[in-house]
Motif scaffolding. Sequence first.
Motif, mmCIF file in Angstrom:
data_model
loop_
_atom_site.group_PDB
_atom_site.id
_atom_site.type_symbol
_atom_site.label_atom_id
_atom_site.label_comp_id
_atom_site.label_asym_id
_atom_site.label_seq_id
_atom_site.Cartn_x
_atom_site.Cartn_y
_atom_site.Cartn_z
ATOM 1 N N UNK A 68 44.750 84.318 87.863
ATOM 2 C CA UNK A 68 44.922 83.138 87.027
ATOM 3 C C UNK A 68 44.917 83.489 85.546
ATOM 4 N N UNK A 69 44.135 84.480 85.159
ATOM 5 C CA UNK A 69 44.213 84.954 83.770
ATOM 6 C C UNK A 69 45.604 85.520 83.492
ATOM 7 N N UNK A 70 46.128 86.334 84.415
ATOM 8 C CA UNK A 70 47.475 86.874 84.240
ATOM 9 C C UNK A 70 48.534 85.791 84.245
ATOM 10 N N UNK A 117 40.412 76.651 83.284
ATOM 11 C CA UNK A 117 40.362 77.606 82.170
ATOM 12 C C UNK A 117 41.717 78.262 81.965
ATOM 13 N N UNK A 118 42.399 78.592 83.067
ATOM 14 C CA UNK A 118 43.717 79.211 82.966
ATOM 15 C C UNK A 118 44.734 78.247 82.365
ATOM 16 N N UNK A 158 48.197 76.922 77.724
ATOM 17 C CA UNK A 158 48.615 76.046 76.638
ATOM 18 C C UNK A 158 48.477 76.703 75.274
ATOM 19 N N UNK A 159 47.388 77.445 75.085
ATOM 20 C CA UNK A 159 47.204 78.155 73.818
ATOM 21 C C UNK A 159 48.274 79.220 73.623
ATOM 22 N N UNK A 160 48.584 79.957 74.688
ATOM 23 C CA UNK A 160 49.628 80.973 74.589
ATOM 24 C C UNK A 160 50.999 80.377 74.323
ATOM 25 N N UNK A 161 51.295 79.242 74.931
ATOM 26 C CA UNK A 161 52.580 78.554 74.731
ATOM 27 C C UNK A 161 52.725 78.144 73.268
ATOM 28 N N UNK A 189 45.027 84.541 74.768
ATOM 29 C CA UNK A 189 44.926 83.936 76.104
ATOM 30 C C UNK A 189 43.626 84.325 76.808
ATOM 31 N N UNK A 190 43.240 85.605 76.866
ATOM 32 C CA UNK A 190 41.947 85.929 77.496
ATOM 33 C C UNK A 190 40.759 85.308 76.764
ATOM 34 N N UNK A 191 40.836 85.228 75.431
ATOM 35 C CA UNK A 191 39.724 84.653 74.670
ATOM 36 C C UNK A 191 39.537 83.177 75.017
#
Length: 511
Positions: free
Chosen positions: A320-322, A453-454, A459-462, A482-484
């Motif tokens: 899910x992180x990936x 969380x994922x 959304x942050x990465x987008x 994204x990991x943060x």
Amino acid sequence: MTAALTVAGSVLGLVRDQTVAHLFGAGAESDAFLVAWTVPEIAATVLIEDAMALLMVPAFSAVLARGTGPRPLVRGTLPRLLALLGVLTAGLAAAAPVLVRVLAPGLADPGTAVACTRLTALTVFTFGLAGYVSAALRAQRRFVPPAAIYVAYNAGIVGTLLALHGRYGVRAAAAGVAVGGVLMVLIQLPAFVWGMGRTHREPGAAARPEEEAGGGRDAGAPPPRRTDTLALALVVPVVVFTVGRQAQVLLERFFAAPLPAGAISHLNYAQKIAQLPMVMSLMICTVTFPAVSRALALGDRERARKRVERDLTLAAVVVLLGAAYVVGCAPAIVHVLFQRGEFGPADTTATASVMRVYALGLLGQTMVGALVRPYFSAARPTWYPAVAMGAGLLVTAAGDAATVGPWGAYGIAAGNAAGITVTAVLLLRGIGVHSVAVRARSLAPGLVRIALAATAAAGAGWALTAAVPVALAAAALGALAVPAVFAAVALALSAPELPSLLASVTRKAHP
């Protein structure tokens, strides 16, 4: 070492795909090769990753747990396997024209696809032998040579392609597939030959009174020497499940063939990138699978249950992180990896959009890969995984048929995600009855928290990708952001899985 080699194999896989994209773009010629690529894709799933491992790792684990060496099992199974693989390889090469017509009706360049298929058919023999050797080595807890097979395989493809593409075009890629299959066997052969002379016994196994009295490994377990009928009963459900799982790719190519040239290529590149998190997450289960098999062989079902539950949680965190990174930063990732040569901006946009849809099924893909191992570890024939896979396949086919018209490749990717998710839910619901008594209800809240969380991290990465115009910078910043965000939201939701796993990693790193 397994993690490092898995990453190296995946990186070389990306280099392979980048080379094909650079030389041939996303068009009729690359589509023809990818139809032929269906053969090694299915062969890898059946003969290396799923069926062969699910059958032979428990078989080797059982003989090792009893304290006998692997030689009798090899003498009884390997000659038959090689004969069967030889017949299948010859038949597949002869039937290549028919296979191409069935897999991809309306393909723009069927002649090239047939020529490539005859070359890739050789992987049926080499992958089968490589998978058998890998299973034997994993059962002996020797993971480095099996983890190196995809490094050797992809290196063979890239080397052959670069050397021969000027003369033979995309057929050089198919020849590289054949060469890579041979290298898979050769890189494991020294360790396999050395291991044939060793005898193992699981600690504490010698004192089991039921073994000394002639009893089985646990109540109702089959005797050490299975009859051919029982062996067939064990093999058929595994093979049917594995073929059903790979049939999703066949459906994808079937429905994509009539679409404009390049659709198959966009689907393929999107899938290759999107599945990288799944590959990393299932590495955990690959390493622990022999431990689960041995625990069941020794009748220790509680240890097997704890191991499976922990594997499911850890695999979910990784995938899910990936997936969050893939969904959030898809355009930047595809641009950095593929946009060069014949692969242009339009191909990047199409591939990134399809990749985001594919990523919706990554948790399902990982759960299926993790859950099916304990189903087939108990050395009892069970058809439940094959039935669950069949149900998911029906959902995939119905979804593809309904959505390919209005949505094209995006509809095919959505059907894939929906079908594999249905299979994962069915396997999770049934595992307590048919295999290890995994506490599915207790796992569900943690999986939901990890998924939330994922979602926030994606959304942050987008947003970050949309705000940063330079692809390389966006991909790099996303790999940090994204990991943060994922970790921060998981901790805010009081997900106990993440801190406990981090503490476990810290303890192992600093014993």
